[in-house]
Structures are given as structure tokens and as C-alpha cells.
Enzyme design. Structure first.
Site, PDB file in Angstrom:
ATOM      1  N   HIS A  30       7.650  -6.581  31.583  1.00 44.97           N
ATOM      2  CA  HIS A  30       7.560  -5.124  31.446  1.00 44.97           C
ATOM      3  C   HIS A  30       8.961  -4.497  31.465  1.00 44.97           C
ATOM      4  O   HIS A  30       9.338  -3.750  30.568  1.00 44.97           O
ATOM      5  CB  HIS A  30       6.703  -4.569  32.592  1.00 44.97           C
ATOM      6  CG  HIS A  30       6.556  -3.079  32.587  1.00 44.97           C
ATOM      7  ND1 HIS A  30       5.411  -2.437  32.193  1.00 44.97           N
ATOM      8  CD2 HIS A  30       7.429  -2.086  32.926  1.00 44.97           C
ATOM      9  CE1 HIS A  30       5.578  -1.123  32.282  1.00 44.97           C
ATOM     10  NE2 HIS A  30       6.800  -0.888  32.734  1.00 44.97           N
ATOM     11  N   GLU A  31       9.723  -4.824  32.483  1.00 41.13           N
ATOM     12  CA  GLU A  31      11.066  -4.232  32.592  1.00 41.13           C
ATOM     13  C   GLU A  31      11.963  -4.694  31.457  1.00 41.13           C
ATOM     14  O   GLU A  31      12.801  -3.942  30.958  1.00 41.13           O
ATOM     15  CB  GLU A  31      11.695  -4.550  33.955  1.00 41.13           C
ATOM     16  CG  GLU A  31      10.914  -4.036  35.166  1.00 41.13           C
ATOM     17  CD  GLU A  31      10.520  -2.563  35.074  1.00 41.13           C
ATOM     18  OE1 GLU A  31      11.206  -1.789  34.391  1.00 41.13           O
ATOM     19  OE2 GLU A  31       9.496  -2.193  35.685  1.00 41.13           O
ATOM     20  N   HIS A  72      11.450  -2.423  28.517  1.00 42.88           N
ATOM     21  CA  HIS A  72      12.258  -1.202  28.605  1.00 42.88           C
ATOM     22  C   HIS A  72      13.701  -1.525  28.220  1.00 42.88           C
ATOM     23  O   HIS A  72      14.369  -0.765  27.524  1.00 42.88           O
ATOM     24  CB  HIS A  72      12.259  -0.659  30.037  1.00 42.88           C
ATOM     25  CG  HIS A  72      11.004   0.062  30.434  1.00 42.88           C
ATOM     26  ND1 HIS A  72      10.493   1.104  29.708  1.00 42.88           N
ATOM     27  CD2 HIS A  72      10.176  -0.101  31.497  1.00 42.88           C
ATOM     28  CE1 HIS A  72       9.387   1.562  30.317  1.00 42.88           C
ATOM     29  NE2 HIS A  72       9.172   0.839  31.406  1.00 42.88           N
ATOM     30  N   HIS A  74      14.317  -1.764  24.499  1.00 41.33           N
ATOM     31  CA  HIS A  74      14.333  -0.432  23.893  1.00 41.33           C
ATOM     32  C   HIS A  74      15.723   0.199  24.060  1.00 41.33           C
ATOM     33  O   HIS A  74      16.245   0.846  23.164  1.00 41.33           O
ATOM     34  CB  HIS A  74      13.273   0.417  24.601  1.00 41.33           C
ATOM     35  CG  HIS A  74      12.714   1.543  23.785  1.00 41.33           C
ATOM     36  ND1 HIS A  74      11.872   2.478  24.314  1.00 41.33           N
ATOM     37  CD2 HIS A  74      12.869   1.873  22.478  1.00 41.33           C
ATOM     38  CE1 HIS A  74      11.526   3.343  23.367  1.00 41.33           C
ATOM     39  NE2 HIS A  74      12.122   3.003  22.249  1.00 41.33           N
TER      40      HIS A  74
HETATM   41 ZN    ZN Z   1       7.628   1.051  32.853  1.00 39.30          ZN
END
Ligand code: ZN
Length: 685
Positions: free
Chosen positions: A468-469, A472, A475
């Protein structure tokens, strides 16, 4: 030599950064930023984007980068000195940004830039549009009495939100329940010892339970004593309401917060606070959000009903609970889950070693996004922190496009949780023509550190957190936008920010990917398929109920903020919630339940008229991942298209445009329902 001042736009020398550097650096950088602001709004600086950026952005970015390093250290290597230095300067820094955001002279200058016929790139046009929008939202257009009222409203609202949280906390702390050993049946040993320790610390005999999650949740899930569960549940769901200590009752605060929000929306020219909240979001109107939530509820409902019927009949047959009550549902659900999907977490853990998982994660990225990830060297704040560079191979040769710090392990002085933070953003610097500053990310987790010379082991949910991290991070790091305000995650709509992060989580549920990144810590064997199948089945347990619960909260939040009504009271709030439950929920809620009085997300946090974002972004990420399922999950062509249209574009265009450019159509919720094993009702024709 102050490392916060001497490094230009290079990496922060974290190993030499000390608390004593904070004061002088912040003072100097703030003074420079203030002076830059004064010059920027003076006639000396033309109404020209580059001229303005050269004057102002260079100074504020330098301040922002230094402050980011200080906040980072405060979060991951906290010492009394760092904390004191951070707290001492926090309000000066936030005060500067607040002034900057509502500065009328600066707003006028940006408006002049927008009105000039200057040609500009679409990314810059977007940055400018966002900037003007944010000035308006900060009240920069208001004059005289409305301007003062606006400032007063905001201040009062901040005060009330703070008080709301304090009352929730005080009400939570205000309840304890002491029980004897005969009432502890079913509770895990660690929960029993913690309850014993809490009692001892309070100087009482027996075991003490509280309403804090580590005590409350295990009681609800595991305590066989039904009366114990009922007492705890009742206390928990009436916190900060008229049913408890009047000093902790949030009724009036909730009503006043809603009135102030409505007034603020009207001052800024919007019909309701929900309309105002959506100005900077991907969803276009409260109606669109409510239609989305209702559609989701309708489609998940049959599954939710089945989830509930299953637990009710299991409770009846196997637990002797004939009339299932709200305080029985978590307990009975856990027992049913055990009977269906029992597997050992610690067994799973021994297959996920950190080196294997990282190698797997990096390999997915290399395959899909045509990057290479290498360990690199930099000054760090703790010896366990790693540093990496991300390379891209282009026709012009190999190019370093980004770096990231990876700080995986929990330790004293490090804030709990996991997050990605922007240490430096991609930017074509106006002060160094032709030079592009590359992004640097902080990836922070709190996994248990390795013991001895054995590698650290992760639970499957730890692995999901890491992915998940990292999403980010991608991105932030793979953006090709050169405008600071819209590069990477900057300028991305609030309800679309979780797309790339949740997208990455999906890989943790792909058998080929999972198998490739497991190896038993002792034998090196990959995860057995049978064990994975149990994990997969458990993943979607009660997903119908969980979906409806989220919809209930989100619809309540949106309806509350989408009515242009002044002078609401606690009874009105209760009525809205009752109606929403009537419409959405399949699980009966007792009349005395006052969930809303402790709903901090919307009354004390940033989620007002925004709680729907959780489900909204999940739809986007699941639907994006479905494109990979259609083409083969590790298909490099699909990966490159995703990189180009979503990751590289960052905030330079509306998230919906990026999504459509990648997917070829508007988002649909089918993939999410399917991933969660929800056998859904048909979509509306
Ligand atoms: Zn998040």
C-alpha cells in the site's frame, strides 16, 4: 554549518541533523519566505508565472523541505530535544502557510497571471486553477464583515472539534469494569494479563476492562460471558452522549459544528457544506455520491443479508444464542469464522521474510513499470534504514528518476503506523534552468525487527501495508510532471489519492505473485497452496456486512452535510441516522446506540462530507486492477499504460480523466464486489 541550510536541494544529511539546528534554520527560512512573499506581491515582480515562481516557490519550497525533514525526524527518531524544537516552531510555520493561503495581494497576482494571455502547459494551467480555487476556499475573496465572520467561524470550529475529541476521550477513559476470574472465559491470555495489570495499577483486585480498543475489542469478540459483553457494548456505544456524564455529552457540539459548517459554505457561495467539500474532490456532487452509495448498498445487500443470516443461525445452533443481540454479533462472528477458516497466523508469517518480500515487490515494479531498483547510499537517521534509487531505461540511456528511504522496523521514539511522505518533489526548478529536481520519498512502516541473524518475518497484512505505502510512493516517484504544485501526489483530488496505494494491495492476493515472494524462514519452501486458499477464503468473510457498515457511515455523513438547514439539533442528527439505518442496514441497532456522538472522523477529523472516499477509491483501485486481470496481472503493456496515464500524470489533470485514459471508460464497481467475494445484485439497467 547547519545541515538544514547548507545542502541546497540535495539530500538532507540526517546523520548530522540535530535539534539545535532547527531553531536557526526555521527562523532564517521563514524570514526568507516572508521577504519573498512581500516581494512577490509588490510591483517589482511581474504578473508572470515563472517570475512569481522564481521569487516565491523557491523560498517556500526550501522552507517546506526543511520542515519536512524536521517533522520526519520528529516522527521516526523522536527525542525530547527534537520534540521540543519541533513544537516550538510548529505554529510559526503553520501560521505562515495559513497567511500565504488567504493572502489577498498574492491572490490578486495569481488572478492577473490567469487573466494574462500567457501561453502555458496544461499542467501549469491546472496548478494555477487549483491555486485560485484554494485561495477562494480560504476566504481570500471575502471582504469586511464576512471576512471577519469567516475567520471567526473557522476558529470556533477548530475549537469545537478539539472539544469533541476531548469529550470522546474523557468518556472513554471515564468507564472501567472490574470483574472476577469467573467472568474471563474465552478471553486470550494476553488480554487477561493486561486487564490484571490495569487493575493492579489502579490498586484494585480482579481484572479491569476499559473502552480502549485493545481491551474493548477482544471482550466483544471472545468473552463467553454474555452480560460482560452487554455491559461493555452499552457503555461503548453511548460514549459522549446524553446517556452518560453530562460533562462529556457531545450533543450540542455536534449541532453547532453542523451549523457553523453550513454558514461557512454559504459565505463561500455554496448551498450546503457537502457542495463546498466536493469542490476539491473527484466526486462532482452530493447527489452523485449518494447515488453511488445507494447503488453499492443495493448490490451488496443480498450478500450482507446472507452474512447476517449465517451468523444468526450459527449462534442459535452452536452457541445457544436464540435472540442474537448487537453485543453477540462480534462474538458469534468470530466463532463462525474459526469454525470455517481456522489457520495459524504464525505459520503464515514464517513464509514471508523481509528480503523475499522486498525482492518480490521490486520485481513486480521492474516487470510492470520498466524501472530498476537498486540499493544506494545516503545519510540516515537509524542504521536499519535503507536507501534506494529508482532507474528508468530510456532510449537515451539509464536515468535515475527517484530515490526512497525505507524505514521498516518499529523502535522506541518512532510513531506507530505506516505512511509515505514526500521528502522532495519532482520540479523543473526556475532558479536552475534546465535542471529537474527528482522526487525522494519516505516509506515508513512499523514491523517487528529481525531477531538475531534471522530475517524479519511479516504477517500477510504487514505485506499488504508495505505494498500500500509503496503504491503511494510510486505515485510520488514515477511522476513525469515538472510543475511542483501538481507533480506526483500534489494536486490529486482527496478522494482519488488512495487509488495507486490500494491498487498495489491487489498483488498480495495473486497466487503467482504471493508464491514468488514467499520462502519458509527455515526450509525456503514457498507458501503451500492449501494455506493460501484458507487465507483467501477468510479475506472475504462477512464482506457484505462490512460494505453495508461503511455505506451506512458514509451516507449518514453525506446526508447530514447535504441539507441546507440551519439550527439542527441532536434529535435531528439521530433522525437522519435512523433513516439511513432503516434504508441500508441488515443488522438491527439498539435504540440506545449513540454511535454518532463519538464519530470523530466527521466531527473532529477531516472526513466531513468525505467519508465516502474510502469506498470511492476502492472502486477505482479494484477497477484499475481488473485491467491487469484481463490482460494477465504481470502484463508489461498494461503496466506501462498504467504508469503513463495514472502514475506519471499525477495531479496534472483530473483523476477521472487519468482513470478513463487508462481504463478506456468510466469507473465501475463490479470489480470491487467480485474481489470481495460479494455475489452482487445486478447493476441498475
Ligand atoms: Zn494510503
Amino acid at each position: 554549518m547547519n545541515p538544514l541550510l547548507s545542502t541546497g536541494w540535495g539530500l538532507t544529511p540526517f546523520d548530522s541533523l540535530q535539534a539545535e539546528h532547527v531553531g536557526p534554520a526555521v527562523t532564517q527560512l521563514l524570514a526568507e519566505a516572508e521577504a519573498a512573499l512581500d516581494r512577490a506581491v509588490s510591483p517589482a515582480v511581474a504578473a508572470d508565472y515563472d517570475a512569481l515562481s522564481l521569487e516565491l516557490d523557491v523560498a517556500t519550497e526550501r522552507l517546506g523541505r526543511a520542515w519536512s525533514a524536521i517533522s520526519h525526524l520528529n516522527a521516526v527518531a523522536n527525542t525530547p530535544d527534537i520534540r521540543a524544537a519541533y513544537n516550538e516552531h510548529l505554529s510559526a510555520v503553520t501560521g505562515f502557510y495559513t497567511r500565504l493561503g488567504a493572502h489577498r495581494g498574492l491572490y490578486a497576482k495569481y488572478k492577473a497571471v490567469a487573466q494574462s494571455a500567457q501561453p502555458m502547459s496544461s499542467a501549469r494551467r491546472r496548478a494555477l486553477t487549483n491555486a485560485l480555487r484554494d485561495f477562494v476556499l480560504s476566504g481570500a475573496e471575502l471582504e469586511g464583515e464576512p471576512r471577519e465572520r469567516f475567520a471567526a467561524l473557522r476558529e470556533r470550529r477548530a475549537e469545537l472539534s478539539q472539544r469533541f475529541s476531548e469529550r470522546v476521550l474523557d468518556a472513554t477513559d471515564g468507564f472501567t469494569l472490574d470483574v472476577g476470574p469467573e467472568r474471563l472465559g474465552g478471553l486470550p491470555d494476553d488480554v487477561i494479563s493486561a486487564a490484571r495489570a490495569t487493575a493492579e495499577a489502579a490498586g484494585v483486585s480482579g481484572h479491569r476492562f476499559t473502552l480502549h480498543a485493545p481491551s474493548y475489542l477482544p471482550v466483544m469478540r471472545h468473552a463467553q460471558d454474555r452480560e460482560l459483553r452487554r455491559q461493555m457494548y452499552t457503555a461503548y456505544v453511548t460514549r459522549a452522549s446524553e446517556r452518560g456524564d453530562p460533562a462529556h455529552d457531545n450533543s450540542d457540539i455536534m449541532a453547532e459544528i453542523l451549523s457553523l459548517r453550513q454558514e461557512e459554505a454559504q459565505l463561500l457561495g455554496h448551498a450546503t457544506f457537502a457542495d463546498l467539500s466536493l469542490v476539491s474532490k473527484m466526486a462532482s456532487s452530493p447527489q452523485e455520491v449518494m447515488d453511488f452509495l445507494r447503488d453499492l448498498a443495493r448490490r451488496a445487500r443480498p450478500q450482507a443479508q446472507k452474512d447476517y443470516d449465517d451468523v444468526r443461525s450459527f449462534a442459535h445452533t452452536h452457541l445457544g444464542l436464540k435472540d442474537l443481540q448487537a453485543w453477540d454479533v462480534p462474538f458469534a462472528s468470530e466463532r463462525l469464522k474459526e469454525s470455517r477458516y481456522a489457520y495459524s497466523e504464525s505459520e503464515v508469517k514464517s513464509y514471508f521474510t523481509v528480503p523475499r518480500v522486498l525482492a518480490g515487490l521490486f520485481q513486480i515494479n521492474e516487470t510492470l513499470f520498466d524501472v530498476r531498483i537498486f540499493e544506494d547510499r545516503a545519510a540516515v537517521w537509524h542504521p536499519s534504514v535503507q536507501f534506494y534509487q529508482v532507474q528508468r531505461v530510456t532510449s537515451a540511456g539509464t536515468q535515475v528518476v527517484a530515490h526512497f528511504y525505507l524505514d521498516l522496523y518499529a523502535r522506541p521514539g518512532k510513531r506507530p503506523g505506516a505512511w509515505m511522505d514526500d521528502a522532495r518533489a519532482r520540479w523543473q526548478r526556475p532558479d536552475l534552468p534546465g535542471q529537474t529536481q527528482t522526487p525522494v520519498a519516505h516509506l515508513v512502516c512499523n514491523f517487528p525487527s529481525p531477531q538475531g541473524d534471522r530475517p524479519a518475518l511479516l504477517t500477510h497484512s504487514d505485506v499488504i501495508t508495505l505494498f500500500h505505502e509503496f503504491g503511494h510512493g510510486l505515485h510520488h516517484m514515477l511522476t513525469q510532471v515538472s510543475e511542483l504544485a501538481v507533480s506526483g501526489i500534489s494536486g490529486v483530488e482527496w478522494d482519488a489519492v488512495e487509488l495507486p496505494s490500494q491498487f498495489m494491495e491487489n498483488f498480495c492476493w495473486e497466487w503467482d505473485v504471493v508464491r514468488g515472494m514467499t520462502g519458509h524462514v527455515d526450509t525456503g519452501e514457498p507458501l503451500p497452496r492449501a494455506l493460501y486458499d484458507k487465507m483467501l477464503a477468510a479475506r472475504n468473510y462477512q464482506s457484505g456486512l462490512a460494505t453495508l457498515r461503511q455505506v451506512e457511515f458514509a451516507l449518514f455523513d453525506m446526508r447530514l452535510h447535504a441539507q441546507p438547514r440551519a439550527g439542527v439539533d441532536a434529535a435531528h442528527i439521530q433522525r437522519v441516522l435512523d433513516e439511513v439505518r432503516q434504508e441500508v442496514s441488515v443488522v438491527p441497532t439498539p435504540d440506545f446506540n449513540r454511535f454518532q456522538h463519538a464519530f470523530s472522523h466527521i466531527f473532529a477529523g477531516g472526513y466531513a462530507a468525505g467519508y465516502y472516499s474510502y469506498k470511492w477509491a476502492e472502486v477505482l483501485s479494484a477497477d484499475a486492477f481488473e485491467a491487469f486481470e484481463e490482460s494477465g496481472v504481470l502484463n508489461p503493456q498494461t503496466g506501462l499504460r498504467y504508469r503513463r496515464e495514472v502514475l506519471e500524470a499525477g495531479g496534472s489533470r483530473p483523476a477521472l480523466e487519468s482513470f478513463k485514459a487508462f481504463r478506456g471508460r468510466a469507473p465501475r464497481m463490479d470489480a470491487l464486489l467480485r474481489h470481495q467475494g460479494i455475489v452482487a445484485a445486478q447493476p441498475n439497467p
